[in-house]
Scaffold this motif. Structure first.
Motif, mmCIF file in Angstrom:
data_model
loop_
_atom_site.group_PDB
_atom_site.id
_atom_site.type_symbol
_atom_site.label_atom_id
_atom_site.label_comp_id
_atom_site.label_asym_id
_atom_site.label_seq_id
_atom_site.Cartn_x
_atom_site.Cartn_y
_atom_site.Cartn_z
ATOM 1 N N GLU A 11 -2.617 -14.385 -9.429
ATOM 2 C CA GLU A 11 -3.533 -13.347 -8.749
ATOM 3 C C GLU A 11 -3.646 -11.839 -9.503
ATOM 4 O OE1 GLU A 11 -3.447 -15.299 -6.531
ATOM 5 O OE2 GLU A 11 -5.048 -16.526 -5.547
ATOM 6 N N LYS A 71 -2.675 -2.013 -8.873
ATOM 7 C CA LYS A 71 -2.916 -1.676 -9.581
ATOM 8 C C LYS A 71 -3.842 -0.444 -9.969
ATOM 9 C CE LYS A 71 -5.892 -2.331 -13.949
ATOM 10 N NZ LYS A 71 -3.873 -2.357 -15.342
ATOM 11 N N GLN A 72 -3.982 0.427 -9.416
ATOM 12 C CA GLN A 72 -4.325 1.231 -9.662
ATOM 13 C C GLN A 72 -3.190 2.855 -9.874
ATOM 14 O OE1 GLN A 72 -7.759 2.579 -8.664
ATOM 15 N NE2 GLN A 72 -6.976 4.709 -9.460
ATOM 16 N N ALA A 83 -5.433 -9.795 -12.224
ATOM 17 C CA ALA A 83 -5.599 -7.943 -11.909
ATOM 18 C C ALA A 83 -5.305 -6.615 -12.907
ATOM 19 C CB ALA A 83 -4.731 -7.628 -10.427
ATOM 20 N N ALA A 122 -4.761 -4.837 -5.130
ATOM 21 C CA ALA A 122 -5.769 -3.342 -5.898
ATOM 22 C C ALA A 122 -4.395 -2.042 -5.907
ATOM 23 C CB ALA A 122 -6.682 -3.116 -5.506
ATOM 24 N N ALA A 158 -5.122 -8.712 -1.835
ATOM 25 C CA ALA A 158 -6.058 -8.759 -2.450
ATOM 26 C C ALA A 158 -5.930 -7.254 -2.389
ATOM 27 C CB ALA A 158 -7.489 -9.155 -2.443
ATOM 28 N N GLU A 159 -6.311 -6.268 -1.808
ATOM 29 C CA GLU A 159 -5.868 -5.093 -1.876
ATOM 30 C C GLU A 159 -4.924 -4.375 -1.882
ATOM 31 O OE1 GLU A 159 -7.190 -1.974 2.260
ATOM 32 O OE2 GLU A 159 -8.021 -4.380 2.602
ATOM 33 N N LYS A 165 0.630 -1.424 0.187
ATOM 34 C CA LYS A 165 0.518 -0.141 0.039
ATOM 35 C C LYS A 165 1.059 1.127 0.012
ATOM 36 C CE LYS A 165 -4.381 -1.697 2.232
ATOM 37 N NZ LYS A 165 -4.863 -1.590 3.636
#
Ligand code: NIG
Ligand code: FE
Length: 423
Positions: A318, A292-293, A322, A289, A285-286, A267
């Motif tokens: 995964e 990716k963002q 993603a 994501a 998973a967070e 993060k």
């Protein structure tokens, strides 16, 4: 290996497959990871160290003249040289004693907690002169090249003082100049808190920010800055401070993130917009994501999972699903991953992470090159690119992942020059 300038042009003919990785001029994602753009019964024409043409063997043969050196690949496979985007290749000594202890049940963390681990390599590296260090590490350059790797990202991190970190980065610069291996230097002063700073960690972070980074930036000794962000190593706040300062000095950012625990590293990488987030064994998973963002490339290091005797591999499938631009690397270092072998990494990726051989090859060539800002010059066999390529002794590229523990390269070329094994 020593390099030898052949003639001005070089034709490689009679290849069962030329695995070109030609495609869009950006890192590959999703289904693109499986598209290797293979030319069957192919060849390659090189002039002045650059690729001029890729085509069928017959087309390449028709371009030759008296000044062309012709190499008959004998039905073997040609690939770009591997780009290993995460290594720690400059250190003194080995950790073979700790390896034996781990074989009897001790853990990596237990050994580190009693002053071994990274710190034992730091002690030895500090006690070694620049020239001795260079001499020691030539051996590893040979290993990379013999295994078909022509570019490595190379981290410091076994000095942990201003002068010793600079010594390691100078060793990397010298190895880049004198060997045929290309080194992309990364400053990893934030690899561990040395014992003399255990009771005053803030001061070590200040030393990195106020003394190490300015010197390293001024001498242009590194292109990237990395931090080992992990519980009990560098906290999220400390990592943020160091990487933000590095960015102000013009360095690109990379991070060791979520290797031993889910500590928020991925993060933070996303928040900072680092170029890569590496390891990610515990990323959820967070975290995926968020990467990716922010367009962060994951650099996965299955060699360290294997060599630590763990089975906690990162969630590679995964990450591909993603839409992340996957990179795979060795993490070559004396503790957690003592292997320079990219074909070992291909094997681990297919066996333990359910990554196909094609995906793994994209992740160790063109995607890795983009993660090092070298995607325009390296990582694929396309006209205009540097002719770093390897003729592997097989007729189907999938054998590179399938037969493991085998030295596959038959011939290795850097900028069109054949590397010869040292006597
Ligand atoms: O990537 N995680 C931190 N650094 C290395 C290990 C270095 C060592 O054990 O010497 C790694 O696994
Ligand atoms: Fe590492």
């Amino acid at each position: 290996m020593s390099s030898e300038l052949e003639s001005k042009s070089l034709a490689v003919i009679n290849c069962s497959q030329v695995v070109t990785l030609a495609g869009p001029a950006r890192p590959r994602v999703g289904a693109e990871l499986r598209e290797l753009s293979i030319v069957e019964s192919g060849g390659l024409f090189v002039r002045d160290g650059l690729i001029e043409r890729v085509g069928t063997s017959a087309e390449i043969s028709s371009l030759t003249d008296n000044d062309t050196t012709v190499v008959d690949a004998g039905g073997r496979v040609v690939l770009p040289g591997f780009v290993d985007a995460h290594t720690h290749p400059v250190f003194a000594g080995t950790r073979v004693d700790e390896f034996e202890e781990r074989s009897k049940g001790a853990t990596y963390q237990e050994i580190a907690a009693r002053g071994g681990g990274i710190q034992s390599t730091v002690n030895r590296t500090r006690a070694t002169s620049l020239n001795e260090l260079i001499a020691t590490c030539r051996r590893y350059a040979e290993w990379f090249l013999r295994g078909g790797t022509t570019t490595v990202e190379a981290k410091s991190g076994y000095g942990l003082s201003v002068e010793d970190e600079i010594k390691i980065l100078r060793a990397i610069r010298q190895l880049d100049r004198e060997t045929s291996l290309r080194y992309v230097p990364t400053f990893l002063g934030a690899h561990s808190i040395p014992p003399e700073y255990h009771s005053r960690r803030d001061e070590f972070v200040s030393l990195i920010v106020e003394e190490m980074l300015p010197r390293i930036a001024q001498e242009k000794l590194a292109e990237y800055c990395d931090v080992f962000c992990e519980e009990k190593v560098f906290t999220i706040d400390e990592s943020w401070k160091i990487l933000s300062a590095a960015r102000c000095h013009g360095l690109g950012l990379r991070m060791h993130a979520d290797q031993l625990s889910l500590s928020g590293g991925a993060k933070l990488a996303a928040e900072l917009g680092t170029v890569t987030a590496d390891h990610l064994e515990h990323t959820d998973a967070e975290g995926i994501a968020a990467l990716k963002q922010a367009g962060v490339q994951p650099v996965l290091l299955p060699g360290s999972v294997y060599a630590l005797g763990s089975s906690h591999y990162p969630a590679a499938r995964e990450m591909i699903d993603a839409g992340l631009a996957l990179v795979l690397a060795t993490d070559f270092n004396p503790g957690s991953s003592p292997t320079p072998s990219m074909t070992m990494i291909l094997s681990l990726a297919s066996t333990h992470m359910k990554i196909t051989p094609a995906e793994a090859i994209t992740a160790t060539t063109i995607n890795a090159a983009y993660s090092l800002n070298r995607g325009e010059q390296l990582g694929s066999l396309e006209p205009g690119k540097i002719a770093d390529f390897v003729i592997h002794d097989c007729d189907d590229y999938r054998e590179l992942a399938y037969f493991f523990g085998v030295q596959h390269p038959w011939q290795v070329y850097s900028a069109g020059c054949l590397l010869k094994a040292a006597d």
